[in-house]
Design an enzyme around this catalytic site. Structure first.
Site, PDB file in Angstrom:
ATOM      1  N   GLU A 163       4.970  12.198   1.898  1.00  0.00           N
ATOM      2  CA  GLU A 163       4.291  12.468   0.360  1.00  0.00           C
ATOM      3  C   GLU A 163       2.899  12.363   0.310  1.00  0.00           C
ATOM      4  OE1 GLU A 163       6.265   9.663  -1.827  1.00  0.00           O
ATOM      5  OE2 GLU A 163       8.174  10.220  -1.620  1.00  0.00           O
ATOM      6  N   GLU A 367      14.592  10.433   1.315  1.00  0.00           N
ATOM      7  CA  GLU A 367      14.394   9.368   0.632  1.00  0.00           C
ATOM      8  C   GLU A 367      15.113   9.906  -0.867  1.00  0.00           C
ATOM      9  OE1 GLU A 367      10.948   7.390  -0.410  1.00  0.00           O
ATOM     10  OE2 GLU A 367       9.747   7.684   1.598  1.00  0.00           O
TER      11      GLU A 367
HETATM   12  C1  BG6 Z   1       8.687   6.829  -2.081  1.00  0.00           C
HETATM   13  C2  BG6 Z   1       7.829   6.250  -1.209  1.00  0.00           C
HETATM   14  O1  BG6 Z   1       7.832   7.643  -3.004  1.00  0.00           O
HETATM   15  O2  BG6 Z   1       9.138   5.701  -3.071  1.00  0.00           O
HETATM   16  C3  BG6 Z   1       8.142   4.780  -0.559  1.00  0.00           C
HETATM   17  O3  BG6 Z   1       7.726   6.996   0.150  1.00  0.00           O
HETATM   18  C4  BG6 Z   1       8.658   4.039  -1.727  1.00  0.00           C
HETATM   19  O4  BG6 Z   1       7.432   4.450   0.402  1.00  0.00           O
HETATM   20  C5  BG6 Z   1       9.606   4.627  -2.577  1.00  0.00           C
HETATM   21  O5  BG6 Z   1       9.045   2.743  -1.281  1.00  0.00           O
HETATM   22  C6  BG6 Z   1      10.080   3.839  -3.788  1.00  0.00           C
HETATM   23  O6  BG6 Z   1       9.078   3.349  -4.373  1.00  0.00           O
HETATM   24  P1  BG6 Z   1       8.803   2.039  -4.831  1.00  0.00           P
HETATM   25  O7  BG6 Z   1       7.462   1.877  -5.446  1.00  0.00           O
HETATM   26  O8  BG6 Z   1       9.629   1.396  -5.707  1.00  0.00           O
HETATM   27  O9  BG6 Z   1       8.842   1.239  -3.535  1.00  0.00           O
END
Ligand code: BG6
Length: 466
Positions: A163, A367
């Site tokens: 990202e 993700e």
């Molecule tokens: C993504 C990232 O954008 O979101 C992760 O690649 C991150 O590293 C995930 O953990 C969820 O976001 P957050 O801030 O809830 O951990």
């Protein structure tokens, strides 16, 4: 039963600073992610112990096997391999990842490796202000080559970074602690460009050094709906996607910024300094796939520039508004998670269709998930039906996209086990496995399978969903 192709990669994801802990063990250097998490140590969990995967990887990989994972997407910590970013190579770091990779393969799980997930070695910030300096391009190239040499015989699927298109919007992730406010956008544009050049070198080197490899970018995907059917709102929604994600995909796939982005950089007087050889390197770098990280959709309306806000004035960071282009609005038709992400499985179907139509490259989701404060019951259970529902709806969206003709080869939800949130501590959980700790108390860190673990296990076992 909605059946998936036989070789579909059912997986799950994590990243080094969020899962490993062992932040200074066996020679590892401090990273930007560590530094930022330490700024909040008095308020919430930091990266020092995280989920303690560094010490418990054997137990955890056993759980991944029980879950039935076909792939595990994780990142290597640059500062474990080269503690100060561009100096000596730390054999202990290589040994650790060798053990992880070998154990995954022994258990029939494909390693899918990201080289850089928000965790630049902090020494590179001290030496060069990180990505602002081209020295960081050389450092990354050398680090990537070190990883290809050490792991390329077994790791065949690579992501250069995680990202970049989101990381670049967050000042602390780009370590702009001392940048003067009037310089921030210029420095940001230079860092972004340098990362694209590094991405291109790493792609080309992977193709040259790793036999039968696949390498591609992982973007934080954006799907923006217009707030009305006024033509200027429709344009604004498109420009929001263009400025937050598409300009990056176009750079990765075509080796050049699109016209609208070049115009913006020029209009704002922040066009980055380039080197004569960059053009060839950027154009030569052809990704083998695109990885989409998907959590939510956005809504935008047109935001005209005015006297106080000339074209290109930015407000906020991650979901910034841009005068002359767009302003982010709430979507009244969607329900938000406890942490404010608007839940929208249809958005995933749209994203996958959009990227496939535009680039005609195979896609993978690396993700997707729901962050919640899960409750442990007295009899040691986590009843996370809300997570099951979320993942189910998104898997169905993947299925629908495949029926639309999209070539999707895997789905790796975030996250494999509970881990440190990127900026909100340990309360915000995403995993299929509960890790028994909270923000201030490490407790016993024991692993407890959530209801979603058994549900996802069943999906993988049947290679489909009903
Ligand atoms: C993504 C990232 O954008 O979101 C992760 O690649 C991150 O590293 C995930 O953990 C969820 O976001 P957050 O801030 O809830 O951990």
């Amino acid at each position: 039963m909605k059946q998936f192709p036989d070789n579909f990669l059912w997986g799950a994801s994590s990243s080094a600073f969020q899962i490993e802990g062992g932040w200074n063990e066996d020679g590892k250097g401090v990273t930007v992610a560590d530094y930022n998490s330490f700024q909040r140590s008095h308020l919430q969990a930091d990266s020092k112990v995280a989920s303690d995967f560094y010490h418990r990887y054997e137990e955890d990989i056993k759980l991944f096997k029980e879950l039935g994972l076909k792939a595990y997407r994780f990142s290597i910590s640059w500062a474990r391999i080269i503690p100060d970013g561009d100096g000596e190579i730390n054999q202990a770091g290589i040994d650790f990842y060798n053990k992880v990779i070998d154990l995954l393969i022994k258990n029939g799980i494909k390693p899918l490796v990201t080289l850089y997930h928000f965790d630049l070695p902090f020494a590179l910030v001290e030496k060069y202000n990180g990505w602002e300096d081209r020295a960081c391009i050389d450092a990354f190239r050398r680090y990537a080559q070190t990883c290809y040499r050490a792991f390329g015989d077994r790791v065949k699927i690579w992501q250069v970074n995680n990202e970049q298109n989101l990381m670049i919007r967050v000042n602390e992730r780009m370590n702009m602690y001392h940048t003067k406010p009037e310089d921030i956008e210029r420095v940001r544009a230079q860092m972004d460009y340098n990362m694209f050049v590094a991405h291109a070198y790493a792609t080309n080197d992977c193709h040259a050094m790793v036999e039968n490899c696949q390498i591609g970018p992982a973007v934080s995907s954006t799907m923006t709906y217009p707030s009305s059917n006024k033509p200027e709102d429709i344009w604004a929604a498109k420009m929001n996607d263009n400025f937050k994600t598409n300009y990056a995909l176009e750079m990765y796939c075509f080796g050049d910024y699109p016209g609208y982005y070049k115009n913006y950089l020029k209009k704002c007087g922040i066009y980055p300094i380039t080197a004569p050889e960059d053009g060839v390197v950027l154009k030569q770098a052809k990704p083998d796939f695109i990885a989409a990280n998907y959590y939510r959709t956005l809504v935008a309306s047109y935001l005209p520039a005015d006297q106080d806000h000339p074209v290109g004035t930015k407000v906020n960071d991650i979901d910034f508004d841009l005068y002359g282009y767009f302003k982010i609005e709430k979507n009244p038709n969607l329900v938000a998670s406890a942490y404010g992400a608007q839940i929208d499985p249809m958005g995933l179907r749209l994203v996958l269709n959009e990227y496939y139509r535009q680039y005609r490259l195979p896609l993978i989701v690396t993700e997707n998930g729901l962050g919640t404060p899960d409750e442990l019951t007295d009899d040691d259970k986590i009843h996370d039906d809300y997570r099951i529902d979320y993942i189910k709806q998104h898997i169905l969206a993947c299925y629908d996209a495949m029926q639309d003709g999209v070539e999707l080869f895997g789905y790796c939800p975030w996250s494999v086990i509970d881990l440190l949130s990127s900026h909100q501590g340990f309360k915000k959980r995403y995993g299929f496995v509960y890790v028994n700790r909270d923000d201030s108390d490490l407790k016993d860190l024991r692993r407890i399978k959530k209801d979603s673990f058994y549900w996802y296990q069943n999906v993988i076992r049947h290679n489909g969903i009903s």
